[in-house]
Design a protein around this motif. Structure first.
Motif, mmCIF file in Angstrom:
data_model
loop_
_atom_site.group_PDB
_atom_site.id
_atom_site.type_symbol
_atom_site.label_atom_id
_atom_site.label_comp_id
_atom_site.label_asym_id
_atom_site.label_seq_id
_atom_site.Cartn_x
_atom_site.Cartn_y
_atom_site.Cartn_z
ATOM 1 N N HIS A 1 -5.830 5.817 -1.779
ATOM 2 C CA HIS A 1 -4.739 6.105 -2.703
ATOM 3 C C HIS A 1 -5.145 5.967 -4.168
ATOM 4 O O HIS A 1 -4.290 5.957 -5.059
ATOM 5 C CB HIS A 1 -3.562 5.189 -2.394
ATOM 6 C CG HIS A 1 -3.142 5.228 -0.953
ATOM 7 N ND1 HIS A 1 -2.792 6.402 -0.316
ATOM 8 C CD2 HIS A 1 -3.060 4.241 -0.012
ATOM 9 C CE1 HIS A 1 -2.499 6.149 0.942
ATOM 10 N NE2 HIS A 1 -2.647 4.845 1.152
ATOM 11 N N ASP B 1 -1.853 4.932 -6.480
ATOM 12 C CA ASP B 1 -0.548 5.457 -6.087
ATOM 13 C C ASP B 1 0.225 4.374 -5.329
ATOM 14 O O ASP B 1 -0.045 4.105 -4.160
ATOM 15 C CB ASP B 1 -0.755 6.701 -5.215
ATOM 16 C CG ASP B 1 0.547 7.375 -4.820
ATOM 17 O OD1 ASP B 1 1.619 6.775 -4.996
ATOM 18 O OD2 ASP B 1 0.468 8.515 -4.329
ATOM 19 N N ALA C 1 2.381 5.517 -2.203
ATOM 20 C CA ALA C 1 1.630 5.667 -0.960
ATOM 21 C C ALA C 1 1.151 4.327 -0.420
ATOM 22 O O ALA C 1 1.157 4.091 0.790
ATOM 23 C CB ALA C 1 0.432 6.591 -1.190
ATOM 24 N N LEU C 2 0.751 3.427 -1.330
ATOM 25 C CA LEU C 2 0.191 2.147 -0.889
ATOM 26 C C LEU C 2 1.266 1.191 -0.374
ATOM 27 O O LEU C 2 1.111 0.582 0.692
ATOM 28 C CB LEU C 2 -0.571 1.483 -2.041
ATOM 29 C CG LEU C 2 -1.135 0.086 -1.741
ATOM 30 C CD1 LEU C 2 -2.238 0.179 -0.695
ATOM 31 C CD2 LEU C 2 -1.636 -0.579 -3.011
ATOM 32 N N GLY D 1 4.856 1.905 -0.362
ATOM 33 C CA GLY D 1 5.948 2.570 0.349
ATOM 34 C C GLY D 1 7.344 2.226 -0.117
ATOM 35 O O GLY D 1 8.317 2.713 0.464
ATOM 36 N N HIS E 1 8.655 5.843 -5.683
ATOM 37 C CA HIS E 1 8.760 7.289 -5.506
ATOM 38 C C HIS E 1 9.592 7.921 -6.618
ATOM 39 O O HIS E 1 9.874 9.122 -6.559
ATOM 40 C CB HIS E 1 9.399 7.610 -4.148
ATOM 41 C CG HIS E 1 8.516 7.309 -2.984
ATOM 42 N ND1 HIS E 1 7.670 8.247 -2.427
ATOM 43 C CD2 HIS E 1 8.325 6.160 -2.273
ATOM 44 C CE1 HIS E 1 7.014 7.702 -1.416
ATOM 45 N NE2 HIS E 1 7.392 6.438 -1.302
ATOM 46 N N ARG F 1 5.547 9.994 -9.429
ATOM 47 C CA ARG F 1 5.605 8.710 -8.756
ATOM 48 C C ARG F 1 4.950 7.652 -9.634
ATOM 49 O O ARG F 1 4.316 7.959 -10.630
ATOM 50 C CB ARG F 1 4.959 8.777 -7.382
ATOM 51 C CG ARG F 1 3.590 9.374 -7.331
ATOM 52 C CD ARG F 1 3.391 10.172 -6.060
ATOM 53 N NE ARG F 1 3.440 9.337 -4.865
ATOM 54 C CZ ARG F 1 3.676 9.812 -3.649
ATOM 55 N NH1 ARG F 1 3.903 11.099 -3.479
ATOM 56 N NH2 ARG F 1 3.683 9.021 -2.603
#
Length: 398
Positions: A92, A43, A46-47, A49, A54, A32
């Motif tokens: 994250h 990340d 995750a933060l 979206g 991804h 990612r």
């Protein structure tokens, strides 16, 4: 300096003024996209979206274009510099020691330029001592050649000593052997995000709308192979075996404080190559051989600027693709130990370097490790680190 709540980030070269992008993987997880903040990777999947984060490369995000790059950078910066962003982002942040860094982007095409006046002049004197150092076209256009995208490798990849056809000075005919004159070239690379249509040249004024950011480049070179093959069409097998790039792509917007008009050019370039903005860059490089600094090439002495390189690259209507990489060519200055290649530092092997351990080098030995790092001033008054590109020489195959 723009300050952040991340411990240790502000003085690391990877604070809120930088925020370089990379691709990482935790053990057992999928790759990612993240940004480096101090000794952590944030990340973004995750933060934020968003689906582009991804992915296993930066290409989908880079393809969204300059408006998206700037909006995302502003969002990340705001989160890292305001207290109310801490609760959202801190979970994250992942220590760098816990992740594997992967190639940051999928390379589409690779072009290498030859934009240092000092380097081109030195190489001309070494390879063609009885001729003028520069060919007549050199001051009229940024000379370059198409490299091989499939052998652009991430930092840390071992570099197998290439084999090739060489002609020893005392021989009547060439032989096929392992290169004995393996060299490095300290360069800056520019990563294209926004493509362009076939048949439509890109103006220097549009540089920042197409180029996403920069990486450090080591364009490994087999000088004995190069010297025999390069007439009349230029570099080929002496260059195509490996080109290393650093794992973090520093956004152009992080380099605002490093910009200046660029070196004076004489004669004035033709209209399609004339600069429209300040894209000279004051970057300071450090070349280390087995941990010892052997050169400090200054990027601010480059003759051709990256906006001119891009304009020349597309001036015949050649299209850009997301993930295209073009490099500056060896960065060299005129001062002591400012040359970005061993070819120049040892003047073709005639003046060996003596290292701190007493050993000498003309060109690289098996087991040698080369690291190139760079820094610049940041927009907030701090420093910007451009990461590191490394490689260790492995023996030629038997």
């Amino acid at each position: 300096m723009t300050t952040t709540w991340v411990p240790g980030a502000d003085d690391s070269g990877y604070g809120a003024d930088n925020l370089p992008y990379g691709v990482f993987r935790r053990p057992g997880a999928e790759p990612r996209v993240g940004v480096r903040v101090g000794d952590y990777v944030l990340d973004l999947a995750a933060l934020l979206g968003e689906p582009e984060f991804h992915e296993a490369t930066l290409n989908p995000f880079m393809a969204r274009g300059a408006a998206a790059w700037r909006a995302t950078r502003a969002k990340i910066s705001g989160t890292l510099t305001h207290a109310d962003g801490r609760a959202r982002a801190e979970p994250h942040l992942i220590p760098l020691a816990e992740v594997e860094m992967l190639p940051p982007f999928a390379v589409a095409d690779y072009v290498d330029f030859y934009c240092s006046l000092e380097h081109a002049s030195n190489v001309g004197r070494i390879f063609r001592p009885d001729e003028e150092p520069l060919k007549p076209n050199w001051r009229h256009l940024p000379v370059g050649y198409h490299g091989r995208s499939g052998t652009v490798v991430p930092s840390g990849t071992g570099i197998v000593r290439p084999r090739g056809q060489v002609k020893p000075p005392d021989a009547d005919a060439p032989v096929f052997s392992a290169s004995n004159r393996l060299d490095i070239e300290a360069e800056l690379g520019f990563v294209v995000g926004t493509p362009s249509p076939l048949g439509e040249p890109v103006s220097p004024a549009s540089f920042s709308e197409h180029v996403f950011g920069v990486v450090l480049v080591n364009d490994w070179s087999a000088r004995d192979v190069q010297a025999w093959e390069y007439v009349p069409l230029g570099p080929f097998l002496g260059k195509s075996f490996a080109t290393s790039v650093s794992p973090w792509v520093v956004p152009l917007d992080a380099l605002g404080a490093a910009r200046f008009p660029g070196r004076e050019q004489d004669p004035e370039p033709l209209p399609h190559l004339r600069r429209r903005a300040d894209w000279g860059l004051d970057l300071r490089l450090d070349v280390r051989l087995n941990g010892e600094t052997v050169a400090r090439p200054p990027y601010d002495r480059m003759y051709w600027t990256p906006d001119q390189m891009l304009a020349h690259l597309t001036s015949n209507g050649s299209s850009l693709r997301t993930g295209d990489l073009y490099a500056s060519g060896t960065i060299s200055g005129s001062g002591p130990a400012e040359q970005g290649s061993l070819l120049e530092l040892t003047w073709g092997g005639s003046e060996p370097l003596t290292l701190a351990d007493g050993s000498t080098r003309t060109f690289l030995h098996d087991g040698d490790t080369v690291a190139i790092i760079a820094e610049a001033d940041g927009m907030g008054g701090g420093g910007i680190a451009l990461g590191e590109v490394t490689g260790t020489v492995l023996p030629a195959p038997r």
